[in-house]
Scaffold this motif. Structure first.
Motif, PDB file in Angstrom:
ATOM      1  N   THR A  51     -26.992 -23.818 -99.494  1.00 38.07           N
ATOM      2  CA  THR A  51     -27.932 -24.427 -98.555  1.00 38.07           C
ATOM      3  C   THR A  51     -29.082 -23.449 -98.331  1.00 38.07           C
ATOM      4  O   THR A  51     -28.863 -22.249 -98.191  1.00 38.07           O
ATOM      5  CB  THR A  51     -27.236 -24.728 -97.211  1.00 38.07           C
ATOM      6  OG1 THR A  51     -26.153 -25.620 -97.456  1.00 38.07           O
ATOM      7  CG2 THR A  51     -28.197 -25.353 -96.217  1.00 38.07           C
ATOM      8  N   LEU A  52     -30.300 -23.961 -98.322  1.00 42.67           N
ATOM      9  CA  LEU A  52     -31.492 -23.158 -98.053  1.00 42.67           C
ATOM     10  C   LEU A  52     -31.970 -23.457 -96.636  1.00 42.67           C
ATOM     11  O   LEU A  52     -32.137 -24.621 -96.276  1.00 42.67           O
ATOM     12  CB  LEU A  52     -32.608 -23.490 -99.040  1.00 42.67           C
ATOM     13  CG  LEU A  52     -32.324 -23.228-100.512  1.00 42.67           C
ATOM     14  CD1 LEU A  52     -33.441 -23.808-101.370  1.00 42.67           C
ATOM     15  CD2 LEU A  52     -32.179 -21.742-100.754  1.00 42.67           C
ATOM     16  N   LYS A  53     -32.211 -22.430 -95.861  1.00 45.96           N
ATOM     17  CA  LYS A  53     -32.755 -22.605 -94.511  1.00 45.96           C
ATOM     18  C   LYS A  53     -34.278 -22.495 -94.517  1.00 45.96           C
ATOM     19  O   LYS A  53     -34.962 -23.205 -93.788  1.00 45.96           O
ATOM     20  CB  LYS A  53     -32.168 -21.567 -93.553  1.00 45.96           C
ATOM     21  CG  LYS A  53     -30.675 -21.681 -93.390  1.00 45.96           C
ATOM     22  CD  LYS A  53     -30.307 -22.943 -92.666  1.00 45.96           C
ATOM     23  CE  LYS A  53     -28.804 -23.013 -92.459  1.00 45.96           C
ATOM     24  NZ  LYS A  53     -28.353 -24.333 -92.094  1.00 45.96           N
ATOM     25  N   LEU A  54     -34.797 -21.565 -95.340  1.00 47.00           N
ATOM     26  CA  LEU A  54     -36.233 -21.296 -95.425  1.00 47.00           C
ATOM     27  C   LEU A  54     -36.612 -21.135 -96.892  1.00 47.00           C
ATOM     28  O   LEU A  54     -35.816 -20.645 -97.688  1.00 47.00           O
ATOM     29  CB  LEU A  54     -36.590 -20.006 -94.685  1.00 47.00           C
ATOM     30  CG  LEU A  54     -36.205 -19.916 -93.209  1.00 47.00           C
ATOM     31  CD1 LEU A  54     -36.418 -18.504 -92.694  1.00 47.00           C
ATOM     32  CD2 LEU A  54     -37.007 -20.917 -92.385  1.00 47.00           C
ATOM     33  N   VAL A  55     -37.848 -21.516 -97.223  1.00 49.70           N
ATOM     34  CA  VAL A  55     -38.360 -21.327 -98.577  1.00 49.70           C
ATOM     35  C   VAL A  55     -39.761 -20.729 -98.482  1.00 49.70           C
ATOM     36  O   VAL A  55     -40.659 -21.337 -97.885  1.00 49.70           O
ATOM     37  CB  VAL A  55     -38.394 -22.651 -99.371  1.00 49.70           C
ATOM     38  CG1 VAL A  55     -39.010 -22.440-100.747  1.00 49.70           C
ATOM     39  CG2 VAL A  55     -36.985 -23.238 -99.486  1.00 49.70           C
TER      40      VAL A  55
END
Length: 145
Positions: A81-85
């Protein structure tokens, strides 16, 4: 004025030019072949004049949207899971098959191939970008432009 200095200055300015605005291009959604399984959204984030951070994506036609990335470690495939990109100024961040993507859980039943669905991108600066993503059938590749 010495015109010999003007040409190199123009070339340097052109080489350092970054797009003025953050944007989202080529957005599309691939439906799942399995009923009640999440659909996937893909697109390209294009950086503007300053670095930016994508903090989330909302999909009004889905119960929930989550940013993920497929990774391979020692031959084992998994998904994080990515929270920020991070989106670098003038750069591009692809969300594409086999890499970063958005899972759309609980997509409304009326969303069918050939239609569009909105995606709302939120950034750390407070900026929001809404795009209409083309909905594609299960197993599709990215649509032609």
């Amino acid at each position: 004025m010495k015109t010999g200095l003007l040409i190199p200055a123009i070339v340097m300015m052109a080489a350092c030019h970054h797009p003025a605005t953050l944007s989202v291009d080529k957005a599309w959604v691939r439906l799942s072949p399995v009923t009640d399984a999440p659909a996937s959204a893909y697109f390209v984030l294009k950086g503007g004049a300053k670095d930016e951070t994508l903090t989330g994506i909302a999909a009004p036609d889905a119960a929930r949207a989550e940013m993920h990335e497929n990774i391979s470690h020692a031959g084992i495939e998994s998904m994080d899971t990515l929270k920020l990109v991070a989106v670098r100024a003038g750069g591009a961040v692809p969300f594409a098959l086999g890499g970063k993507h958005v899972m759309l859980f609980g997509l409304k039943p009326g969303i069918k191939a050939g239609s569009t669905t909105p995606l709302i991108f939120s950034f750390a600066s407070g900026q929001k970008i809404t795009v209409n993503a083309k909905v594609m059938p299960p197993g599709s590749s990215a649509p032609a432009d």
